[in-house]
Design an enzyme around this catalytic site. Structure first.
Site, PDB file in Angstrom:
ATOM      1  N   GLY A 128     -23.239  78.542  19.375  1.00  0.00           N
ATOM      2  CA  GLY A 128     -23.178  79.794  18.611  1.00  0.00           C
ATOM      3  C   GLY A 128     -24.524  80.455  18.426  1.00  0.00           C
ATOM      4  N   GLU A 129     -25.596  79.709  18.564  1.00  0.00           N
ATOM      5  CA  GLU A 129     -26.934  80.258  18.353  1.00  0.00           C
ATOM      6  C   GLU A 129     -27.345  81.112  19.546  1.00  0.00           C
ATOM      7  OE1 GLU A 129     -31.432  78.537  17.434  1.00  0.00           O
ATOM      8  OE2 GLU A 129     -29.663  77.240  17.235  1.00  0.00           O
ATOM      9  N   SER A 130     -27.838  82.285  19.249  1.00  0.00           N
ATOM     10  CA  SER A 130     -28.141  83.245  20.315  1.00  0.00           C
ATOM     11  C   SER A 130     -29.240  82.753  21.247  1.00  0.00           C
ATOM     12  CB  SER A 130     -28.548  84.592  19.698  1.00  0.00           C
ATOM     13  OG  SER A 130     -29.714  84.427  18.877  1.00  0.00           O
TER      14      SER A 130
END
Length: 1358
Positions: free
Chosen positions: A578-580
């Site tokens: 989920g972390e960009s």
């Protein structure tokens, strides 16, 4: 007229007949037509050409074989191509052509033949049917098909061009399609013709050679006609086109309208036809397909893609045909179909067999699996190519477990599906068993599981070299072990990623420090890993994680793959975090890989790929997230991606295709657990990409080590399934097959799979009904006699115990329990029950059976004959019961006789030590009551006796390696004595009986290893401690055993504990009146021979001899003989002393050592002195016996002993010690005994007798003193010694006998004193000296003891 001329005329007549028939048809229509003018103009030309042909028929200038075929074929071809000719004439013309072709008037060498054949095809495929009515059309089509078939089967068909052959196939297929709305006969005929044509075409593939330019697999590359036409037939391009056409037929759909709703479905008739034709092609030229890359590519890609796609979407008939196609492909092309075969099993066969919509559908899939398993090398090749390869699934294991699952019955009767799966399981078991045992007994199987001792890349496949097959097999076994460990690591990884990675290091699956490539392959190909955890790891910014990410991305091949397909394949292997920043790193790695491998020049920079990937992921979320209400349009998507390609736009068509692809099919991030994964286009592209780099499917022969290993992967489910089927099945044939399968499992398990064999035997024992604790004996006998299952199970159990007993471990407990139950039911043969028979059989020959009766078999035979023999035994048993009749008990007894129970023990010498330990442990525990329930004391005693008899039997058979297993037996015995409810009765008694028999057997030969003897006597002593009464209850066997050993094998007894035990038992049991004579003779023989007496047993021999002498009931003459032998034994001490081989003293009594004299160390050792003192003390104690003859003989023997001991060269200190402990002690005891009798009433006789013995003892004292005077006088303690002697003289001189009057010692003592003092004077020991008060003290003592002789002894003193 010659034969040739006749043939030529016959051909002419035939052509003339056919011409006449066509002309007649044309004229008939002209005459019957309502408008003859029209037909006249339409057919005039055709009639004229036919008439011209007729004019030439009988006037040809050359032979028909060399005549251009077009001359006599053209008129007929014109008619079938004409729009104006009616149906009847067309039909006759077609028949004429068929007839002419069948006559083989011309061949491939005839001038003009090629043009004629191609013209013939063109005309036939262009046959006009405009003036044909509907009823006649079907007949004409039939003849068209017949003509096409005749063309293709004609010798000159090899001259056909590629286009002509393709037209033939296409025309035939068109007829198939058109006939779907016509009669059944036409359709069948059309399909038959297509089959014939296909056979003709593909049969010539073997003769075609690969031309330059044909090696490419590209579909776009055309072959030049000059390159592909061969003299032996048409070109490869024709075959390629036809096969491609056949593959395309699998994807034909038909439109169906139901209630106004139009839908499309597969045309199964066409699919069946296509599969039939494809199978025909593979059967005829399967090997040749591998030589032609284009054909091989179509099979690997097009064909298998269709087979997998429709395998789960079609009817059972289609699936059956597909399975046949796959089987043919495996036979001929498996070397190039490794991943395709895996995919077919994974996505079709396994799925349908497990989750099929109907049982019929499941049965078809199962039959497909079983047919492959029937192939000789399929099982081993599957295991080698898939189960031992890290990047592939465990196909063999999955097949085996699937069959076990489907065959496992939950109730009775068995369904057809269960029986079919059972059949497949039996095929696998027998296939492995027959080949595993093919190598013979000398083959080594190696350890299992194999240990991983060092790191090696687990994804690399070993290269097989013909001269290094063993190395190759061992490497495969290592790869399988690595794969198994990796799956375990995957489980740990899902629980805790650090724990999983640490496990990889510990098990040497990755190097230390870790290698990025190893971890990348672990993440990429390990099934069942947590995709979220993988995504988080790959997106981590750590330098090593970035290396793993790059290596992970390098495991993909995106060559020739479109972007969305590549992205789908990539994202299916993990979940995007989920972390960009993590997403950025992952997509950056993907974009670089895709950009470097793009086959077109669409993207100018990798940044363009990166941006478009982001855009596609956003589009995927937009299109398929239900929370997004307003969906992005295609125009918006194109507009959003403007100028991303280095400032330029990407092609609009390219973006549009991507949009449609994402919109119609969402990117599946990864398959959720438990969900079925479908073979989608992206997965197929990935599979084809992998197939370029993965190693080929390796054909190999069976290896016994791999066979054992592969079975171990399915052993547990297999045993469970077979046992469940045996329990639920009712059919006799199924039961027999089940038992045969069970025995085959045992044949495999004997090679290192002991746990499997134990599980198998334990389960079988349950079905014998012999272990049912709630059934009475009558119920058990009834069930056993009237139910086939218990008999089969019992036969199987003991058959396995006989054939494969060396590999049985813990299951011996179950076998022994069955054996004990048979014993209680009185079903065991007498030769098994009787110990002496068992032992005598073993002692005679280990290779023969227990009894001469053939019912006991002949020991271990060929294991491969086991399964058949088992069924025959049951059949023979049933036949015997019918013929011979008899009660249920007699029938049961005959069955048990066929079990060859006795061979288990008579052949136990062949069992390895570990098996012996388990067998002995089971028997000892059973004897102690472990797991047993006894109803009466008699039953308990019989059971214990039987168990110990069997222990004795196997020990006798293995007496040569007694020391290797009996220590463990001794530990087992100690262990059972700790049981809470253990009772030493009758355990100890029955054990003692066998132990004494074994003791004789063991000592009957000399044992170089003393440990065997030592541990045997330890066990005997343990039994004695458990139950002291065994000396009485077993006295007969004890005395016989001990006497036999001492009289016959005493030279073989080497240990201290052995002699101590034997002589103690001899002494203890010899006291019984019935044993006395035998025991006394044994000890007399031992003492008289002397050769078997040693430092080890001397003390025990003296103790034993003293024990017999001390008996009140012993015979005087025997006692005298024994004591004389005891005295003579001093000669042995002298001999040992002179040999200077004393092992050292074991006596630590401080009173027997001197701390002041150094001479003690130079004289006889303390140990020898100890033995002499032991002898003296025994005689001293005997001197107190009640019988005077015995006492006097003891004194005489003691005198003899001391006289002989002169040669021992005793030191002065040792002499003094001997006198103190023996002579002085004897005098003191006799004096005290005499006084004791004097105080008793009516004991004068005993007192005087004792007084006489004391007199002898005093005389002995005097004589020995004089004998050793010189030695004793040299000791510093001589003064003290002399005073002690005088004190005893004084005591005896002044003995008070009370009412019995004076003692005779008053007469004896003075004479003895005179004798001693005279000797001392002569040796100048007793003379007045300065600083020496010996003379003065002696004078004073004589004055005190016997004043009457003072003057005589000391005349010089006034």
């Amino acid at each position: 007229m010659t034969k040739f001329i006749k043939k030529e005329i016959g051909i002419s007549c035939t052509i003339n007949t056919e011409v006449g028939a066509v002309l007649a048809a044309l004229r008939n229509i002209y005459e019957t037509s309502s408008t003859p003018e029209d037909y006249y103009h339409d057919t005039t030309i055709h009639q004229q050409s036919l008439k011209s042909l007729r004019a030439l028929i009988f006037n040809q200038q050359q032979e028909w074989q060399y005549t251009d075929p077009s001359i006599y074929l053209s008129p007929f071809l014109d008619i079938i191509q004409s729009d104006d000719v009616p149906a009847s004439a067309t039909s006759i013309a077609l028949s004429a052509l068929i007839k002419l072709l069948k006559l083989n008037i011309f061949n491939e060498k005839t001038p003009g033949a090629q043009e004629a054949m191609n013209t013939l095809v063109t005309a036939t495929t262009s046959c006009r049917l405009e003036r044909t009515d509907h009823l006649s059309e079907e007949g004409i089509l039939m003849k068209v098909l017949m003509l096409l078939n005749s063309i293709m089967s004609h010798p000159a068909s090899c001259l056909l061009k590629d286009e002509s052959v393709c037209r033939v196939v296409n025309t035939a297929f068109q007829v198939v399609q058109q006939s779907s709305h016509r009669g059944n006969l036409l359709q069948r005929s059309a399909k038959f013709v297509m089959l014939e044509i296909s056979q003709t075409v593909f049969s010539r593939l073997n003769d075609m050679e690969v031309k330059e330019g044909e090696n490419s697999e590209s579909d776009s590359e055309d072959l030049d006609d000059n390159d592909v036409v061969t003299n032996n037939g048409f070109s490869l391009r024709c075959v390629v086109d036809i096969f491609q056409f056949l593959c395309s037929l699998l994807n034909v759909v038909q439109t169906v309208e139901i209630d106004g709703i139009v839908s499309q479905s597969n045309d199964e008739d066409i699919q069946i036809l296509a599969l039939v034709l494809i199978n025909t092609a593979l059967e005829l030229s399967g090997d040749a397909f591998a030589k032609h890359p284009k054909l091989l590519r179509m099979i690997r890609d097009d064909l298998f893609h269709h087979l997998i796609h429709y395998g789960t979407r079609s009817s059972a008939l289609i699936l059956s045909m597909i399975c046949s196609t796959v089987l043919n492909s495996y036979h001929f092309l498996r070397g190039s179909l490794r991943l395709q075969l895996e995919a077919f099993f994974t996505y079709v066969l396994f799925r349908v067999a497990k989750f099929g919509s109907s049982m019929q559908y499941q049965e078809v899939a199962l039959e497909g699996i079983i047919n492959l398993c029937r192939q000789p090398t399929f099982l081993i090749e599957t295991y080698v190519n898939y189960d031992c390869a890290f990047t592939c699934c465990n196909m063999f294991e999955d097949i085996g477990k699937l069959l076990c699952k489907l065959a496992f019955p939950m109730s009775s009767p068995l369904t057809s599906l269960q029986l079919q799966a059972f059949e497949g399981l039996i095929i696998i078991i027998h296939g492995i068993a027959d080949k595993v045992n093919k190598g013979g007994d000398g083959v080594s199987f190696g350890s299992l599981p194999i240990e991983i001792t060092e790191y090696s890349p687990f994804w690399e496949e070993p290269i097989r070299k013909e001269d290094e097959l063993d190395t190759w097999a061992n490497t495969l076994r290592l790869r399988k072990a690595q794969k198994r460990k990796i799956l375990i690591a995957g489980t740990h990884f899902n629980e805790d990623d650090k724990k999983g990675l640490d496990y990889l290091k510990i098990t040497h699956l990755i190097p230390n420090p870790p290698d990025a490539k190893a971890l990348a392959y672990f993440f990429r190909f390990t099934p069942g890993l947590n995709k979220t955890t993988i995504g988080d790891y790959l997106g981590d910014p750590d330098e090593f994680n970035l290396q793993v990410l790059n290596e992970f991305t390098n495991t993909f091949d995106f060559t020739g793959v479109v972007l969305d397909t590549a992205l789908r394949s990539y994202l299916e292997t993990f979940r995007l975090p989920g972390e960009s920043q993590k997403i950025h790193r992952i997509l950056e790695a993907f974009s670089e890989k895709f950009f470097n491998q793009q086959s077109s020049e669409i993207f100018e920079t990798k940044d363009a790929v990166f941006v478009l990937c982001y855009s596609l992921i956003m589009l995927n979320t937009d299109q398929h997230n239900p929370q997004v209400k307003k969906k992005m349009t295609e125009e918006e998507f194109i507009r959003n991606n403007r100028a991303i390609n280095n400032g330029k736009d990407l092609p609009r068509e390219y973006l549009s295709e991507l949009f449609q692809s994402i919109s119609n099919h969402a990117i599946a991030i990864f398959a959720q657990g438990g969900m079925l994964v479908e073979m989608n286009p992206s997965r197929w592209v990935e599979l084809m990409s992998r197939s370029k780099y993965i190693g080929p499917f390796r054909a190999c022969e069976f290896d016994h080590r791999l066979g054992r290993d592969m079975f171990s992967s399915i052993a547990g489910p297999t045993v469970a399934a077979l046992c469940a089927i045996f329990e639920q099945a009712d059919d006799d044939e199924v039961l027999n097959e089940c038992i045969e399968g069970i025995v085959s499992v045992a044949r495999i398990a004997q090679h290192g799979l002991e746990d499997v064999l134990d599980e198998l035997v334990a389960s079988l024992c349950k079905y014998t009904t012999l272990l049912n604790p709630y059934a009475s004996a009558e119920e058990t006998l009834y069930i056993f006699a009237n139910d086939l299952k218990p008999r089969m199970a019992t036969l199987a159990v003991f058959n396995i115990a006989n054939k494969f007993g060396e590999s049985v471990r813990g299951a011996w407990r179950n076998i022994i329990e069955c054996l004990l139950k048979l014993k209680r039911l009185k079903l065991l043969p007498q030769s098994v029950v009787d110990y002496d028979t068992l032992v005598s059989a073993e002692g005679g020959s280990h290779s023969r059976s227990i009894s001469g009766d053939s019912k006991f078999g002949s020991g271990r035979g060929n294991a491969s004959m086991t399964t058949n023999r088992l069924s025959n035994l049951l059949l023979e048993s049933n036949e015997d019961s019918l013929v011979l009749g008899g009660s249920e008990f007699e029938q049961n007894l005959r069955v048990i006789q066929q079990c060859n129970v006795g061979n288990i023990f008579s052949n136990s010498s062949k069992l390895p030590v570990e098996t012996l330990l388990n067998l002995g442990r089971s028997l000892i525990f059973a004897a102690a009551g472990k797991g047993q329930k006894f109803t009466t004391a008699v039953e308990e005693e019989e059971t214990v006796t039987f168990c110990w008899d069997l222990v004795g039997a196997i020990t006798c058979a293995n007496i040569d390696r007694f020391s290797t297993f009996w220590p463990a037996y001794n530990d087992y015995i100690i262990a059972v004595t700790q049981f809470p409810l253990f009772s030493p009765v009758p355990f100890a008694e029955k054990a003692a009986i066998i132990l004494f028999k074994l003791c004789v057997r063991l000592l009957s030969t000399y044992q170089s290893d003393k440990y065997a003897e030592e541990v045997m006597f330890k066990t005997i002593n343990l039994m004695w401690k458990l139950d002291k009464e065994i000396l009485d209850t077993c006295n007969e066997i004890i005395i016989q055993t001990v006497c036999k050993i001492l009289t016959e094998y005493s030279g073989n007894v080497q240990t201290q504990i052995g002699w101590k035990t034997l002589l103690h038992l001899l002494s203890a049991n010899g006291r019984l009146p019935e044993n006395y004579d035998q025991a006394v003779e044994a000890i007399i023989q031992l003492l008289s021979e002397g050769q078997n007496m040693s430092r080890t047993n001397y003390a025990y021999c003296i103790d034993c001899a003293f024990g017999f002498v001390a008996l009140r009931t012993s015979l005087v003459e025997k006692n005298i003989q024994i004591m004389d032998l005891m005295a003579n034994s001093v000669n042995l001490l002298i001999q040992w002393y002179k040999e200077c081989s004393d092992p050292g003293s074991s006596m630590s009594n401080a009173s027997m050592t001197s701390s002041s004299s150094a001479e003690d160390n130079a004289k006889p050792s303390n140990f020898t002195l100890h033995l002499f003192v032991k002898l003296g003390e025994a005689l001293r104690k005997t001197s107190l016996a009640r019988r005077e003859e015995v006492r006097n003989q003891a004194v005489a023997s003691l005198k003899k002993s001391f006289e002989l001991a002169l040669d021992l060269e005793l030191t002065s200190t040792n002499c003094i010690n001997c006198f103190n402990y023996v002579i002085f002690a004897m005098v003191d005891d006799l004096h005290e005994k005499m006084l004791d009798y004097s105080r008793r009433e009516n004991a004068e006789r005993e007192m005087r007798s004792m007084e006489g013995t004391l007199k002898n003892a005093m005389e002995l004292l005097t004589d020995l003193y004089l004998l050793y005077l010189k030695t004793i006088s040299e000791n510093p303690g001589f003064r003290t010694f002399w005073l002690g002697l005088l004190r005893r003289m004084d005591t005896c001189m002044k003995a008070d006998l009370g009412a019995h009057g004076p003692s005779r010692m008053q007469e004896v003592v003075p004479q003895l004193l005179k004798k001693m003092i005279a000797a001392m004077k002569d040796s100048e020991l007793l003379v007045p000296r300065e600083n020496d008060d010996l003379w003065e003290i002696t004078y004073i003592q004589i004055q005190w003891i016997a004043p009457s002789i003072k003057g005589e002894l000391f005349p010089d003193v006034s």
